[in-house]
Scaffold this active site. Sequence first.
Site, mmCIF file in Angstrom:
data_model
loop_
_atom_site.group_PDB
_atom_site.id
_atom_site.type_symbol
_atom_site.label_atom_id
_atom_site.label_comp_id
_atom_site.label_asym_id
_atom_site.label_seq_id
_atom_site.Cartn_x
_atom_site.Cartn_y
_atom_site.Cartn_z
ATOM 1 N N SER A 89 38.857 41.090 34.192
ATOM 2 C CA SER A 89 38.943 42.294 35.007
ATOM 3 C C SER A 89 38.331 43.477 34.249
ATOM 4 O O SER A 89 37.154 43.424 33.878
ATOM 5 C CB SER A 89 40.407 42.537 35.414
ATOM 6 N N LEU A 90 39.094 44.534 33.989
ATOM 7 C CA LEU A 90 38.562 45.641 33.173
ATOM 8 C C LEU A 90 37.986 45.111 31.861
ATOM 9 O O LEU A 90 36.949 45.594 31.388
ATOM 10 C CB LEU A 90 39.669 46.651 32.876
#
Length: 243
Positions: A89-90
């Site tokens: 994700s991030l």
Amino acid sequence: MTTDPWLQPPIAPGADRLFCFPFAGGNGTAFKTWRPALAPRTEVWAAMLPARGPRLAEPPTTSLADLVSHLTDSIAKLTDKPFAFFGHSLGSLVAFETARELRRRGLPLPEVLWASGAEGPGTRVVKRHLHGLPHDEFIEALREYNGTPSEVLEHREIMEMLYPALQADFGMAERYEYREEPPLDLPIHALYGDADPHVDYELLQGWGRETTRSFSVHGFDGDHFFLFPHEEAITALIAGRAR
């Protein structure tokens, strides 16, 4: 072994290294079970960000550029062995931008970039901005990601401690601005959950634009946090033991 606060060191020396970059609000403990799974060949180093875990008392980092700079400083001291990046994700964006920063500094690049649970940096679409929501609305929106247990979300004192890191991380992800640069000279492998409402399969293909080398996509049953139930399969894939 280094005692750098930005990196959680491995349990034992290995022949190569895997640097892991966690999802929003996450820290190195997300990858603690990867260490024995990838030993003895691979050392697992996990990024340790402020405002969580052992750095809970520190203010969160709100600038992705600053975060990447700090992590690059730390990783630059550990490029004496072959290494790879894994981000979720991030963490996929952080891994990607850290690889770019290593290149800008003329330092060795990772041999492989594993980008998990994220659309391509240049094709991603932010569907909803969460970091600016009022506190209670922000916490409620986290339920959609299915990455935080309900009992934690409903425990106000715990969420008060986690909130600064979560808000800062979502802010970095939502404010991210892609910059055109030459593709990286390393293979990129993208991982996704087939029921992840936050990652569009077509936009995931954008990772292929970021490499001059091979690109592959690997799908798993599950939502945004598919990596937890499929840990054995994912670590086998990274280790080259997947069938």
